[in-house]
Scaffold this motif. Structure first.
Motif, PDB file in Angstrom:
ATOM      1  N   GLU A 165       0.829  -1.210   0.000  1.00  0.00           N
ATOM      2  CA  GLU A 165       0.000   0.000   0.000  1.00  0.00           C
ATOM      3  C   GLU A 165       0.865   1.263   0.000  1.00  0.00           C
ATOM      4  N   GLN A 166       1.966   1.232   0.733  1.00  0.00           N
ATOM      5  CA  GLN A 166       2.873   2.382   0.746  1.00  0.00           C
ATOM      6  C   GLN A 166       3.552   2.558  -0.608  1.00  0.00           C
ATOM      7  N   ALA A 167       3.929   1.465  -1.238  1.00  0.00           N
ATOM      8  CA  ALA A 167       4.518   1.539  -2.581  1.00  0.00           C
ATOM      9  C   ALA A 167       3.478   2.039  -3.580  1.00  0.00           C
ATOM     10  N   LEU A 168       2.241   1.596  -3.432  1.00  0.00           N
ATOM     11  CA  LEU A 168       1.164   2.054  -4.310  1.00  0.00           C
ATOM     12  C   LEU A 168       0.950   3.558  -4.155  1.00  0.00           C
ATOM     13  N   ASP A 169       0.933   4.040  -2.931  1.00  0.00           N
ATOM     14  CA  ASP A 169       0.819   5.487  -2.702  1.00  0.00           C
ATOM     15  C   ASP A 169       1.949   6.236  -3.406  1.00  0.00           C
ATOM     16  N   GLY A 227      11.907   1.147 -15.954  1.00  0.00           N
ATOM     17  CA  GLY A 227      13.162   1.302 -15.212  1.00  0.00           C
ATOM     18  C   GLY A 227      13.230   2.627 -14.477  1.00  0.00           C
ATOM     19  N   ASP A 228      12.795   3.701 -15.138  1.00  0.00           N
ATOM     20  CA  ASP A 228      12.775   5.015 -14.489  1.00  0.00           C
ATOM     21  C   ASP A 228      11.839   5.019 -13.286  1.00  0.00           C
ATOM     22  N   ALA A 251      12.714   3.495  -5.788  1.00  0.00           N
ATOM     23  CA  ALA A 251      13.858   3.171  -4.920  1.00  0.00           C
ATOM     24  C   ALA A 251      14.325   4.410  -4.166  1.00  0.00           C
ATOM     25  N   ARG A 252      14.270   5.572  -4.826  1.00  0.00           N
ATOM     26  CA  ARG A 252      14.692   6.818  -4.178  1.00  0.00           C
ATOM     27  C   ARG A 252      13.832   7.162  -2.969  1.00  0.00           C
ATOM     28  N   VAL A 253      12.587   6.687  -2.969  1.00  0.00           N
ATOM     29  CA  VAL A 253      11.710   6.967  -1.827  1.00  0.00           C
ATOM     30  C   VAL A 253      11.515   5.731  -0.952  1.00  0.00           C
ATOM     31  N   GLY A 254      12.420   4.750  -1.116  1.00  0.00           N
ATOM     32  CA  GLY A 254      12.459   3.618  -0.195  1.00  0.00           C
ATOM     33  C   GLY A 254      11.664   2.383  -0.572  1.00  0.00           C
TER      34      GLY A 254
END
Length: 122
Positions: free
Chosen positions: A9-13, A33-34, A40-43
């Protein structure tokens, strides 16, 4: 990362926010890829072409437009080689409640235009 978990859910947000931001800035597409690197930059470590990525993209579009009235955010994510969305985007766009019509290119171009129009100035 399993669908339905807090991590998912956090990744979806994060996917939704990245794609909304992209739409606000003119709706220029980005590659899988972008998007993976942005996440990845936001964890959130989401591989570009495997695992949860296709589910996150579909869920981002569905969450943003559950009734089909808004443009599909996943139109912004394209394959590096072709510069176009994957087949999953077109399947989603043609099913209920979205029911987008036209050949793949026309459908996609319209969706990008609608994204730029809807999110522009927000």
């Amino acid at each position: 990362m399993q669908k339905g978990t807090l991590e998912y859910e956090q990744a979806l947000d994060a996917v939704i926010e990245i794609l909304r931001s992209r739409a606000r800035q003119g709706a220029a597409p980005l590659s899988y890829g972008d998007l993976s690197r942005e996440l990845a930059r936001v964890g959130h470590h989401v591989p570009a072409y495997e695992g949860p990525m296709p589910y996150l993209l579909e869920d981002a579009s569905v969450r943003e437009s559950p009734d089909g009235s808004l443009p599909l955010l996943s139109a912004l994510v394209v394959l590096q080689d072709s510069g176009r969305p994957s087949g999953g985007f077109f399947k989603l766009a043609r099913r209920a409640p979205y029911k987008r019509s036209g050949d793949d290119t026309l459908l996609w171009v319209r969706e990008i235009e609608k994204l730029a129009e809807h999110y522009g100035g927000r």
